[in-house]
Design a protein around this motif. Sequence first.
Motif, PDB file in Angstrom:
ATOM      1  N   ARG A  60       0.859  -1.185   0.000  1.00 20.82           N
ATOM      2  CA  ARG A  60       0.000   0.000   0.000  1.00 20.82           C
ATOM      3  C   ARG A  60       0.896   1.236   0.000  1.00 20.82           C
ATOM      4  O   ARG A  60       2.003   1.215   0.549  1.00 20.82           O
ATOM      5  N   PHE A  61       0.404   2.313  -0.588  1.00 19.59           N
ATOM      6  CA  PHE A  61       1.128   3.582  -0.514  1.00 19.59           C
ATOM      7  C   PHE A  61       0.674   4.337   0.730  1.00 19.59           C
ATOM      8  O   PHE A  61      -0.524   4.479   0.993  1.00 19.59           O
ATOM      9  N   PHE A  62       1.650   4.826   1.479  1.00 24.88           N
ATOM     10  CA  PHE A  62       1.421   5.556   2.720  1.00 24.88           C
ATOM     11  C   PHE A  62       1.661   7.040   2.451  1.00 24.88           C
ATOM     12  O   PHE A  62       2.771   7.443   2.090  1.00 24.88           O
ATOM     13  N   ILE A  63       0.612   7.862   2.591  1.00 23.24           N
ATOM     14  CA  ILE A  63       0.690   9.288   2.275  1.00 23.24           C
ATOM     15  C   ILE A  63       0.591  10.097   3.554  1.00 23.24           C
ATOM     16  O   ILE A  63      -0.436  10.067   4.246  1.00 23.24           O
ATOM     17  N   THR A  64       1.647  10.838   3.882  1.00 21.16           N
ATOM     18  CA  THR A  64       1.618  11.695   5.062  1.00 21.16           C
ATOM     19  C   THR A  64       0.960  13.033   4.741  1.00 21.16           C
ATOM     20  O   THR A  64       0.019  13.459   5.405  1.00 21.16           O
ATOM     21  N   HIS A  65       1.465  13.711   3.715  1.00 16.86           N
ATOM     22  CA  HIS A  65       0.911  15.000   3.311  1.00 16.86           C
ATOM     23  C   HIS A  65       0.375  14.958   1.878  1.00 16.86           C
ATOM     24  O   HIS A  65      -0.760  15.312   1.622  1.00 16.86           O
ATOM     25  N   CYS A  66       1.238  14.542   0.937  1.00 14.45           N
ATOM     26  CA  CYS A  66       0.828  14.477  -0.467  1.00 14.45           C
ATOM     27  C   CYS A  66       1.622  13.363  -1.156  1.00 14.45           C
ATOM     28  O   CYS A  66       2.477  12.726  -0.540  1.00 14.45           O
ATOM     29  N   VAL A  67       1.350  13.146  -2.448  1.00 16.47           N
ATOM     30  CA  VAL A  67       1.990  12.044  -3.157  1.00 16.47           C
ATOM     31  C   VAL A  67       3.508  12.222  -3.259  1.00 16.47           C
ATOM     32  O   VAL A  67       4.234  11.257  -3.495  1.00 16.47           O
ATOM     33  N   ALA A  68       3.986  13.455  -3.085  1.00 16.96           N
ATOM     34  CA  ALA A  68       5.428  13.692  -3.159  1.00 16.96           C
ATOM     35  C   ALA A  68       6.174  12.983  -2.034  1.00 16.96           C
ATOM     36  O   ALA A  68       7.350  12.628  -2.192  1.00 16.96           O
ATOM     37  N   ASP A  69       5.506  12.776  -0.873  1.00 21.33           N
ATOM     38  CA  ASP A  69       6.174  12.091   0.248  1.00 21.33           C
ATOM     39  C   ASP A  69       5.693  10.647   0.397  1.00 21.33           C
ATOM     40  O   ASP A  69       5.877  10.033   1.444  1.00 21.33           O
ATOM     41  N   ALA A  70       5.078  10.112  -0.652  1.00 21.35           N
ATOM     42  CA  ALA A  70       4.550   8.743  -0.590  1.00 21.35           C
ATOM     43  C   ALA A  70       5.649   7.728  -0.323  1.00 21.35           C
ATOM     44  O   ALA A  70       6.740   7.806  -0.878  1.00 21.35           O
ATOM     45  N   SER A  71       5.344   6.779   0.539  1.00 23.43           N
ATOM     46  CA  SER A  71       6.263   5.672   0.795  1.00 23.43           C
ATOM     47  C   SER A  71       5.464   4.371   0.738  1.00 23.43           C
ATOM     48  O   SER A  71       4.241   4.376   0.813  1.00 23.43           O
ATOM     49  N   ILE A  72       6.177   3.266   0.588  1.00 23.22           N
ATOM     50  CA  ILE A  72       5.530   1.957   0.493  1.00 23.22           C
ATOM     51  C   ILE A  72       5.517   1.281   1.859  1.00 23.22           C
ATOM     52  O   ILE A  72       6.528   1.241   2.557  1.00 23.22           O
ATOM     53  N   ILE A  73       4.350   0.777   2.253  1.00 23.47           N
ATOM     54  CA  ILE A  73       4.276  -0.105   3.412  1.00 23.47           C
ATOM     55  C   ILE A  73       3.557  -1.376   2.954  1.00 23.47           C
ATOM     56  O   ILE A  73       2.680  -1.334   2.094  1.00 23.47           O
ATOM     57  N   GLY A  74       3.952  -2.476   3.514  1.00 23.86           N
ATOM     58  CA  GLY A  74       3.366  -3.748   3.101  1.00 23.86           C
ATOM     59  C   GLY A  74       4.129  -4.910   3.713  1.00 23.86           C
ATOM     60  O   GLY A  74       5.047  -4.715   4.513  1.00 23.86           O
ATOM     61  N   PHE A  75       3.760  -6.119   3.323  1.00 25.41           N
ATOM     62  CA  PHE A  75       4.338  -7.310   3.936  1.00 25.41           C
ATOM     63  C   PHE A  75       4.822  -8.286   2.872  1.00 25.41           C
ATOM     64  O   PHE A  75       4.114  -8.555   1.883  1.00 25.41           O
ATOM     65  N   LEU A  76       6.020  -8.788   3.101  1.00 25.36           N
ATOM     66  CA  LEU A  76       6.525  -9.875   2.283  1.00 25.36           C
ATOM     67  C   LEU A  76       5.600 -11.072   2.487  1.00 25.36           C
ATOM     68  O   LEU A  76       5.251 -11.413   3.616  1.00 25.36           O
ATOM     69  N   THR A  77       5.175 -11.674   1.399  1.00 23.77           N
ATOM     70  CA  THR A  77       4.142 -12.711   1.447  1.00 23.77           C
ATOM     71  C   THR A  77       4.574 -13.938   0.665  1.00 23.77           C
ATOM     72  O   THR A  77       5.218 -13.817  -0.377  1.00 23.77           O
ATOM     73  N   GLU A  78       4.229 -15.097   1.184  1.00 21.81           N
ATOM     74  CA  GLU A  78       4.509 -16.352   0.483  1.00 21.81           C
ATOM     75  C   GLU A  78       3.195 -17.055   0.171  1.00 21.81           C
ATOM     76  O   GLU A  78       2.376 -17.273   1.066  1.00 21.81           O
ATOM     77  N   MET A  79       3.013 -17.385  -1.108  1.00 26.56           N
ATOM     78  CA  MET A  79       1.822 -18.100  -1.550  1.00 26.56           C
ATOM     79  C   MET A  79       2.159 -18.850  -2.834  1.00 26.56           C
ATOM     80  O   MET A  79       2.909 -18.344  -3.678  1.00 26.56           O
ATOM     81  N   PRO A  80       1.657 -20.065  -3.010  1.00 28.94           N
ATOM     82  CA  PRO A  80       2.010 -20.885  -4.178  1.00 28.94           C
ATOM     83  C   PRO A  80       1.680 -20.212  -5.506  1.00 28.94           C
ATOM     84  O   PRO A  80       2.369 -20.430  -6.502  1.00 28.94           O
ATOM     85  N   GLU A  81       0.646 -19.386  -5.555  1.00 33.39           N
ATOM     86  CA  GLU A  81       0.203 -18.782  -6.810  1.00 33.39           C
ATOM     87  C   GLU A  81       0.919 -17.472  -7.140  1.00 33.39           C
ATOM     88  O   GLU A  81       0.563 -16.792  -8.113  1.00 33.39           O
ATOM     89  N   ALA A  82       1.924 -17.105  -6.359  1.00 32.15           N
ATOM     90  CA  ALA A  82       2.586 -15.808  -6.532  1.00 32.15           C
ATOM     91  C   ALA A  82       3.137 -15.617  -7.939  1.00 32.15           C
ATOM     92  O   ALA A  82       3.057 -14.528  -8.508  1.00 32.15           O
ATOM     93  N   ALA A  83       3.700 -16.668  -8.518  1.00 38.44           N
ATOM     94  CA  ALA A  83       4.320 -16.561  -9.842  1.00 38.44           C
ATOM     95  C   ALA A  83       3.306 -16.203 -10.923  1.00 38.44           C
ATOM     96  O   ALA A  83       3.672 -15.624 -11.959  1.00 38.44           O
ATOM     97  N   ASN A  84       2.042 -16.536 -10.709  1.00 38.33           N
ATOM     98  CA  ASN A  84       1.004 -16.291 -11.720  1.00 38.33           C
ATOM     99  C   ASN A  84       0.342 -14.927 -11.582  1.00 38.33           C
ATOM    100  O   ASN A  84      -0.477 -14.546 -12.430  1.00 38.33           O
ATOM    101  N   LEU A  85       0.672 -14.197 -10.521  1.00 41.99           N
ATOM    102  CA  LEU A  85       0.055 -12.890 -10.295  1.00 41.99           C
ATOM    103  C   LEU A  85       0.939 -11.783 -10.852  1.00 41.99           C
ATOM    104  O   LEU A  85       2.139 -11.726 -10.573  1.00 41.99           O
TER     105      LEU A  85
END
Length: 306
Positions: free
Chosen positions: A231-256
Motif C-alpha cells: 500500500r502507498f502511505f501518504i503523510t501529506h501528499c503524493v510527493a512524500d509517498a512511501s511503500i508499506i506492506g508485507f513480504l508474502t509467500e503463496m504458491p500462486e505468486a508466480a502467476n500474479l
Amino acid sequence: MKFHFQQAVKAAILLAFSVMIFKLHATGEITKLINPKYENLSKIVAIIFFVLFIVQIKRIFTSTNNSHHKDSLCECCSHHTADPPFNWKKIISYLVLVTPLLTGFILPTKFLDASIAQKKGATIMMAKQSQTARNEEEGTLNESNSNMLIEDHPIDPKLLEEKQEMSKKDYDKLKQQLIQNPIVDMTNYIFSVYYEDININLSKYQGKTIKLSGFVLKEKDFLENQLVISRFFITHCVADASIIGFLTEMPEAANLEEDTWIEAEGKIDIGEYNGVELPIIKVEKWEKIQEPVEPYIYPIDILISK
C-alpha cells in the motif's frame, strides 16, 4: 486605455491555478494527490488564487487620459507605465508556473502504482522501516508496554472510529486494543497502526491470523512463491509517498502480475530479507479484488499535548 500583456499573463495564471484546484475537488481527484485532511486548506488556496486574480485584473488596463501627461509623457513616466521587456529569465519563470498547469489540465490524474514503488526501492525501504522501528523503540518499548499492561479500563469504542487525530494516551490504548485482538484485520484506518506495531513487536504477533488487501509488488531476487502485498502511505501528499506492506509467500505468486489487487488471509511469521528480520505472511486463502476507491493509507496524527 493601455493593455499590459504581461499583467494579463499573470492574471491568466492565477485564474488557471484556481480553476485547476476547484476542478480537482469537483471531480474528487484531489484525494489522488493529497491527504484528505488538507482538502479544506487546498480550497482556501484556490480561493486566494481567485482573489489575487480579481486584484490582478485592475493592472491589465491603465488609463492614459491624465491631463498633465495627455500629450507629452516624459521618458521617465513612459518607462514606468510600459511593460518591462521579456527576457530569458522571465520566460523561464513563466514556464515554471505554466508547466504544472499544463500537466494538471492535460494529463489524467491517477493513483500511484507498482512502477513508482519499484523506483522508490520498495522492498529495501520496507526492510529499513522494520529495522528503524525496532531501533527507535528499543529504549522505550519495555516502559511503554508495562504502562499499557497496568491499564485495566475498557477501551473506548470510539477509538476504533475513523479519527485522523487522537491524543498519545488514546493512541496507546488503541495499540493495546489491537494487539489483544485474536485476528489482525488491516482496515484502511488502522493499517498504519498495525504496521508500525507489528514491525516493533514482531514476536508478539507471530502465529496470529492476519487479513489485509493491497496491490502485488515483486522484486527480481524474490523466490517464485514470494511477493509483497503493498500500500502507498501518504503523510501529506503524493510527493512524500512511501511503500508499506508485507513480504508474502503463496504458491500462486508466480502467476500474479504486479499491480493486481488481492485480499488475503494467512499467518504472521518471522522472515528475513537482505539480512534484516521482518514479518512475512504465509497466505492460506486469497482472492483478486478491484482497486478500492481510496487505495492510499494515511497516518493518525498523535497530539502529544493532550
